[in-house]
Write a protein that holds these residues in place. Structure first.
Motif, PDB file in Angstrom:
ATOM      1  N   GLN A  27      12.928   2.802   7.096  1.00 49.59           N
ATOM      2  CA  GLN A  27      12.612   4.185   6.770  1.00 49.59           C
ATOM      3  C   GLN A  27      13.502   5.092   7.612  1.00 49.59           C
ATOM      4  N   ILE A  86      11.294  -0.778   9.433  1.00 51.64           N
ATOM      5  CA  ILE A  86      10.993  -1.017   8.014  1.00 51.64           C
ATOM      6  C   ILE A  86      11.958  -0.247   7.111  1.00 51.64           C
ATOM      7  N   GLY A 118       2.010   1.180  -5.192  1.00 56.68           N
ATOM      8  CA  GLY A 118       1.580  -0.013  -4.478  1.00 56.68           C
ATOM      9  C   GLY A 118       2.129  -1.265  -5.137  1.00 56.68           C
ATOM     10  N   GLU A 119       2.244  -2.331  -4.349  1.00 51.87           N
ATOM     11  CA  GLU A 119       2.771  -3.584  -4.880  1.00 51.87           C
ATOM     12  C   GLU A 119       1.928  -4.750  -4.399  1.00 51.87           C
ATOM     13  N   LYS A 120       1.653  -5.666  -5.332  1.00 54.06           N
ATOM     14  CA  LYS A 120       0.969  -6.912  -4.992  1.00 54.06           C
ATOM     15  C   LYS A 120       1.448  -8.006  -5.934  1.00 54.06           C
ATOM     16  N   TYR A 175       6.114   4.996   4.101  1.00 56.27           N
ATOM     17  CA  TYR A 175       5.766   3.602   3.810  1.00 56.27           C
ATOM     18  C   TYR A 175       4.587   3.226   4.703  1.00 56.27           C
ATOM     19  N   ARG A 176       3.498   2.796   4.096  1.00 50.43           N
ATOM     20  CA  ARG A 176       2.256   2.593   4.830  1.00 50.43           C
ATOM     21  C   ARG A 176       1.613   1.249   4.508  1.00 50.43           C
ATOM     22  N   LYS A 177       0.666   0.863   5.381  1.00 47.50           N
ATOM     23  CA  LYS A 177      -0.219  -0.262   5.136  1.00 47.50           C
ATOM     24  C   LYS A 177      -1.549   0.289   4.598  1.00 47.50           C
ATOM     25  N   HIS A 178      -2.348  -0.579   4.000  1.00 55.44           N
ATOM     26  CA  HIS A 178      -3.592  -0.133   3.357  1.00 55.44           C
ATOM     27  C   HIS A 178      -4.593   0.464   4.350  1.00 55.44           C
ATOM     28  N   GLU A 204       0.001  -5.187  -0.914  1.00 56.56           N
ATOM     29  CA  GLU A 204       0.886  -5.698   0.126  1.00 56.56           C
ATOM     30  C   GLU A 204       1.805  -4.596   0.660  1.00 56.56           C
ATOM     31  N   LYS A 205       2.220  -3.692  -0.221  1.00 57.72           N
ATOM     32  CA  LYS A 205       3.114  -2.601   0.170  1.00 57.72           C
ATOM     33  C   LYS A 205       2.617  -1.306  -0.469  1.00 57.72           C
ATOM     34  N   SER A 242       3.985   2.772  -0.910  1.00 57.15           N
ATOM     35  CA  SER A 242       4.977   3.832  -0.695  1.00 57.15           C
ATOM     36  C   SER A 242       4.415   5.129  -1.257  1.00 57.15           C
TER      37      SER A 242
END
Length: 228
Positions: free
Chosen positions: A50, A48, A189-191, A166-169, A148-149, A151
């Motif tokens: 990183q 990803i 976060g991004e959506k 960088y992670r998932k929920h 969705e993302k 950081s």
């Protein structure tokens, strides 16, 4: 780690990226003076993008050192270039500090800017490892669970240092995060191309579950948040 400079180098012929021949080295001279404790780290990208920084203990450096034989012979402070291990740079820099303090004013003449010889040069960082004040473990509880993302940036005031994650929920537990000086955390976060962010000061008591209220922001507001 506290950074003293980072470079990424790619060499191409047309669209084809090329590498050095086996056994060959590239000479690099960084713009910043090497500090006591600086070492060379190579960046390794994961799936990803990183970066994990891995210390390159095999790094060789062309360092200016005092030529004691020529100095005694001619009676003039004389220096020569010597190939040394990166671990030896601290010793020579301390020696140059004593010379600078006692004998001369222009430290640049005797070389605080060693030439670094590298063969792995995609990502190179000059870092020194810091002693941290403490380490904390915690889990984030966000008010938005459909991002969705995600950081997370750990920022250390008055240091050239930060950590990015960088992670998932469903994976928001952080283990042994270093605390140094005034530390803070920025969650982004991004959506659907919309940004949500929040900032939290961290200290030794920042453990367990931490509730974070993300608010919608634009890119300009995010930039201001990151540089505060």
């Amino acid at each position: 780690m506290e950074s003293n400079g980072v470079v990424s180098i790619k060499v191409k012929i047309g669209d084809k990226e090329i590498k050095l021949k086996d056994g060959k080295k590239l000479k690099l001279k960084f713009a910043q003076q090497f500090r006591i404790g600086d070492r060379i780290f190579n960046g390794v990208l994961d799936s990803i993008n990183q970066i994990t920084w891995v210390q390159n203990s095999q790094t060789k450096v062309l360092q200016n050192v005092l030529d004691s034989v020529a100095t005694r012979r001619f009676g003039v402070m004389t220096f020569k270039e010597k190939l040394v291990s990166i671990d030896s740079v601290d010793y020579y820099n301390r020696q140059l500090e004593r010379i600078q303090g006692e004998l001369i004013e222009d430290i640049e003449k005797i070389g605080y800017y060693p030439l670094v010889l590298v063969d792995d040069y995609d990502w190179i960082n000059v870092d020194k490892i810091l002693e941290v004040d403490s380490r904390i473990t915690f889990e984030l509880n966000l008010n938005k669970s459909d991002l969705e993302k995600i950081s997370v940036f750990f920022i250390y005031k008055d240091l050239n240092s930060f950590i990015s994650e960088y992670r998932k929920h469903y994976n928001l537990k952080f283990i042994d995060i270093p605390i140094k000086n005034k530390s803070s955390m920025i969650i982004v976060g991004e959506k659907e191309n919309k940004l949500f962010a929040a900032k939290r000061i961290l200290n030794e008591q920042s453990t367990g579950k931490i509730n974070i209220n993300l608010k919608k922001i634009d890119s300009t507001e995010l930039k201001e948040l990151l540089i505060k």
